[in-house]
Scaffold this motif. Structure first.
Motif, PDB file in Angstrom:
ATOM      1  N   SER A  15       0.836  -1.199   0.000  1.00 13.88           N
ATOM      2  CA  SER A  15       0.000   0.000   0.000  1.00 13.88           C
ATOM      3  C   SER A  15       0.871   1.249   0.000  1.00 13.88           C
ATOM      4  O   SER A  15       1.899   1.300   0.664  1.00 13.88           O
ATOM      5  N   ASN A  16       0.431   2.253  -0.741  1.00 10.23           N
ATOM      6  CA  ASN A  16       1.191   3.502  -0.750  1.00 10.23           C
ATOM      7  C   ASN A  16       0.584   4.546   0.182  1.00 10.23           C
ATOM      8  O   ASN A  16       1.003   5.690   0.174  1.00 10.23           O
ATOM      9  N   ARG A  17      -0.394   4.126   0.999  1.00  7.99           N
ATOM     10  CA  ARG A  17      -0.942   5.044   2.006  1.00  7.99           C
ATOM     11  C   ARG A  17       0.136   5.403   3.014  1.00  7.99           C
ATOM     12  O   ARG A  17       0.935   4.559   3.406  1.00  7.99           O
ATOM     13  N   LYS A  18       0.115   6.622   3.448  1.00  9.03           N
ATOM     14  CA  LYS A  18       1.121   7.107   4.383  1.00  9.03           C
ATOM     15  C   LYS A  18       1.157   6.214   5.633  1.00  9.03           C
ATOM     16  O   LYS A  18       0.116   5.961   6.242  1.00  9.03           O
ATOM     17  N   SER A  19       2.311   5.735   5.987  1.00 10.72           N
ATOM     18  CA  SER A  19       2.570   4.914   7.174  1.00 10.72           C
ATOM     19  C   SER A  19       1.941   3.519   7.136  1.00 10.72           C
ATOM     20  O   SER A  19       2.046   2.779   8.103  1.00 10.72           O
ATOM     21  N   ALA A  20       1.292   3.145   6.052  1.00  9.96           N
ATOM     22  CA  ALA A  20       0.640   1.833   5.994  1.00  9.96           C
ATOM     23  C   ALA A  20       1.659   0.704   6.094  1.00  9.96           C
ATOM     24  O   ALA A  20       1.458  -0.247   6.849  1.00  9.96           O
ATOM     25  N   ARG A  21       2.732   0.785   5.328  1.00  6.93           N
ATOM     26  CA  ARG A  21       3.722  -0.305   5.345  1.00  6.93           C
ATOM     27  C   ARG A  21       4.279  -0.534   6.746  1.00  6.93           C
ATOM     28  O   ARG A  21       4.402  -1.667   7.191  1.00  6.93           O
ATOM     29  N   GLN A  22       4.613   0.554   7.415  1.00  6.65           N
ATOM     30  CA  GLN A  22       5.180   0.430   8.754  1.00  6.65           C
ATOM     31  C   GLN A  22       4.178  -0.232   9.708  1.00  6.65           C
ATOM     32  O   GLN A  22       4.536  -1.151  10.446  1.00  6.65           O
ATOM     33  N   GLY A  23       2.945   0.228   9.680  1.00  5.41           N
ATOM     34  CA  GLY A  23       1.926  -0.338  10.561  1.00  5.41           C
ATOM     35  C   GLY A  23       1.630  -1.799  10.244  1.00  5.41           C
ATOM     36  O   GLY A  23       1.527  -2.640  11.142  1.00  5.41           O
ATOM     37  N   PHE A  24       1.531  -2.124   8.960  1.00  2.04           N
ATOM     38  CA  PHE A  24       1.264  -3.500   8.559  1.00  2.04           C
ATOM     39  C   PHE A  24       2.456  -4.395   8.903  1.00  2.04           C
ATOM     40  O   PHE A  24       2.279  -5.548   9.310  1.00  2.04           O
ATOM     41  N   ALA A  25       3.682  -3.886   8.745  1.00  2.00           N
ATOM     42  CA  ALA A  25       4.870  -4.676   9.064  1.00  2.00           C
ATOM     43  C   ALA A  25       4.952  -4.973  10.562  1.00  2.00           C
ATOM     44  O   ALA A  25       5.245  -6.103  10.961  1.00  2.00           O
TER      45      ALA A  25
END
Length: 174
Positions: free
Chosen positions: A44-54
């Motif tokens: 996802s390219n939503r802001k902060s999504a990758r960090q939260g999902f990771a």
């Protein structure tokens, strides 16, 4: 809710805690749905999504040790590696999702299987060989973290894989 994982740090941490608490009282199929949803959300390219999902995937993998790491990695490759014609931005988002997913697997301590770790090393080296990749420093850091998980008696295999990947690149340069 998965939506909260893409929020600012306090919001995403609270969302991870709620997700783990909910999963601890649900059936196995909910746990499977959740880890699959987290893997798919990594690009996802939503802001902060990758960090939260990771962070959420790391916690889910840590809290539920029966999750099959090969299944998680297979889905990670399936949904987060580009195939066909995709834009440069989509390529970046997909590779970023892949790297965040691998990082979550590594941070959860799931790289106990040497064969899987070596496969990941090969895949990360392949990504590093891409010409216009803007996240090479992140890929390299995750690669080193994965290599660090490999027992020292298997380091010759890592060198052989690296050598093969380097040869592929050298042939392309000639």
């Amino acid at each position: 809710s998965f939506y909260g994982l893409a929020g600012k740090k306090p919001t995403s941490i609270a969302a991870v805690k709620r997700l783990i608490q909910k999963l601890q009282t649900t059936a196995q199929d909910s746990i499977e749905y959740s880890w699959k949803r987290l893997v798919k959300g990594m690009s996802s390219n939503r802001k902060s999504a990758r960090q939260g999902f990771a962070v959420a995937l790391t916690e889910v993998l840590t809290q539920f040790p029966d999750i099959n790491v090969q299944d998680v990695y297979s889905l990670c490759k399936e949904v987060n590696l580009p195939s066909g014609h995709v834009s440069q931005k989509e390529v970046r988002d997909l590779y970023s999702g892949f790297v965040f997913c691998v990082s979550a697997l590594q941070r959860s301590g799931k790289f106990q299987d040497v064969a899987l770790s070596l496969e990941v090393v090969k895949d990360l080296l392949s990504i590093l060989s891409k010409k216009k990749l803007t996240i090479k420093d992140v890929v390299f850091k995750v690669l080193l973290d994965v290599i660090d998980c490999i027992p020292s008696e298997n380091i010759v295999q890592v060198i052989e894989i690296a050598s093969e990947e380097l040869k592929k690149g050298w042939v392309q340069c000639s």
